[in-house]
Design an enzyme around this catalytic site. Sequence first.
Site, PDB file in Angstrom:
ATOM      1  N   LYS A 194      24.547  73.211  79.824  1.00 23.20           N
ATOM      2  CA  LYS A 194      25.432  73.320  81.001  1.00 23.20           C
ATOM      3  C   LYS A 194      26.013  71.962  81.393  1.00 23.20           C
ATOM      4  O   LYS A 194      27.080  71.888  82.006  1.00 23.20           O
ATOM      5  CB  LYS A 194      24.713  74.009  82.167  1.00 23.20           C
ATOM      6  CG  LYS A 194      23.514  73.257  82.765  1.00 23.20           C
ATOM      7  CD  LYS A 194      23.877  72.248  83.819  1.00 23.20           C
ATOM      8  CE  LYS A 194      22.689  71.385  84.179  1.00 23.20           C
ATOM      9  NZ  LYS A 194      23.026  70.282  85.091  1.00 23.20           N
ATOM     10  N   THR A 248      26.568  73.366  88.501  1.00 24.96           N
ATOM     11  CA  THR A 248      27.095  72.071  88.052  1.00 24.96           C
ATOM     12  C   THR A 248      28.571  72.124  87.662  1.00 24.96           C
ATOM     13  O   THR A 248      29.171  71.070  87.443  1.00 24.96           O
ATOM     14  CB  THR A 248      26.239  71.476  86.909  1.00 24.96           C
ATOM     15  OG1 THR A 248      25.774  72.507  86.088  1.00 24.96           O
ATOM     16  CG2 THR A 248      25.060  70.732  87.435  1.00 24.96           C
TER      17      THR A 248
HETATM   18  O1  13P Z   1      20.949  69.444  86.812  1.00 30.70           O
HETATM   19  C1  13P Z   1      21.387  69.285  87.917  1.00 30.70           C
HETATM   20  C2  13P Z   1      21.393  70.338  88.929  1.00 30.70           C
HETATM   21  O2  13P Z   1      20.694  71.478  88.510  1.00 30.70           O
HETATM   22  C3  13P Z   1      21.987  68.003  88.300  1.00 30.70           C
HETATM   23  O3  13P Z   1      23.234  67.943  87.748  1.00 30.70           O
HETATM   24  P1  13P Z   1      23.931  66.556  87.490  1.00 30.70           P
HETATM   25  O4  13P Z   1      23.006  65.770  86.573  1.00 30.70           O
HETATM   26  O5  13P Z   1      25.234  66.899  86.862  1.00 30.70           O
HETATM   27  O6  13P Z   1      24.086  65.886  88.818  1.00 30.70           O
END
Ligand code: 13P
Length: 331
Positions: free
Chosen positions: A197, A254
């Site tokens: 993701k 995300t």
């Molecule tokens: O995994 C995350 C939320 O579930 C954090 O996402 P980011 O690392 O893109 O900030």
Amino acid sequence: MTAFSFQRIGVMGAGAWGTALANAAARAGRQRGASVALWGRDAAAMARMAEARENAADLPGIALDAAVTPTGDLAALAAADAILLVVPAQACREALGRLAPLARAGLPVISCAKGIERGSRAFMTEVIADALPQAVPAVLSGPSFASDVAAGLPTAVTLAAHDGTLAEALAAALGSTTLRLYHSTDVRGVEIGGAAKNVLAIAAGIVAGRRLGASAAAALVARGFAELMRFGRAYGAKAETITGLSGLGDLILTTSGPQSRNFAFGRALGAGEATGGKLAEGAFTASVLVEMAQARSVDVPISTAVDAVLAGRLSIDGAIEALMARPQRAE
Ligand SMILES: O=C(CO)COP(=O)(O)O
Ligand SMILES: NC(=O)C1=CN([C@@H]2O[C@H](COP(=O)(O)OP(=O)(O)OC[C@H]3O[C@@H](n4cnc5c(N)ncnc54)[C@H](OP(=O)(O)O)[C@@H]3O)[C@@H](O)[C@H]2O)C=CC1
């Protein structure tokens, strides 16, 4: 379940997510008087954190729970009944190497990192099995921003271990009324969602930074999810895991906005701005994910486009054009 106690929780990695999880574990264990050792590699910084009772760099304004002890001492970490591994994916092997001489046999080590190791193409539980063979690997993943969890906002994630009883016991020990943990035995499925993701979140950020519109953003999430499902199926994930918290749930979170560092990284790329110094795991995962997809003949056009853009093989406009000009196919 009485065989497990999990009175002492260790957290390896004192960045944003490690600190948030330390607070969450302390909150979860409050009634039974559990303690949490939060280990960071910079002993001086950990001493300052212990003094200030706050991770001022990564989670300013959030007080450490009284049961959390910041430490630079690996022995304090190794004495825990279970360890949460919360360093960036590409650093997990190195961090585990430090722990290896001290860790007892049967120690549960829960990967909280979201990525795939470059070079070895190993998922994080495979890195744990390799670098710390005496440990029992598990994984925690799902839609959860560190700042939300640290602030005690309602959050739900999944914890998976091959032994369902262990997964259930760990989920019971770490879950609270603010952090709800579902348990699973689909270790691979949970780690695939978390890793993949991030690459799709960079693509979503590019769509926003390029101002391609809300319709394009929705198409990206839907086709990205199809890609995640194909990749997951090829690598042994259960469909219900990919449609669950650690797959679709985290993809939605995300790809939604700049609170995600991966999204923010992509948005800066799309807008032609500097990407900044924050960790964007997807930038490390993109190439290895594409290699693994190719190795099993899985079509991942969005991730392939992100990888090509990051490697400088394709411009952003060229990538958009190529995605839109793909041969027609049934949905
Ligand atoms: O995994 C995350 C939320 O579930 C954090 O996402 P980011 O690392 O893109 O900030
Ligand atoms: N932040 C979030 O909301 C969430 C993050 N995650 C995942 O958690 C993982 C960590 O992210 P996060 O905490 O946010 O990142 P941060 O950048 O905030 O922190 C990373 C931490 O890891 C430490 N570190 C880096 N390399 C090593 C190493 N070789 N040995 C020991 N420690 C090391 C860093 O120490 P130093 O300061 O000394 O460099 C830093 O304290 C990532 O995989 C991320 O995807 C998952 C869910 C939510």
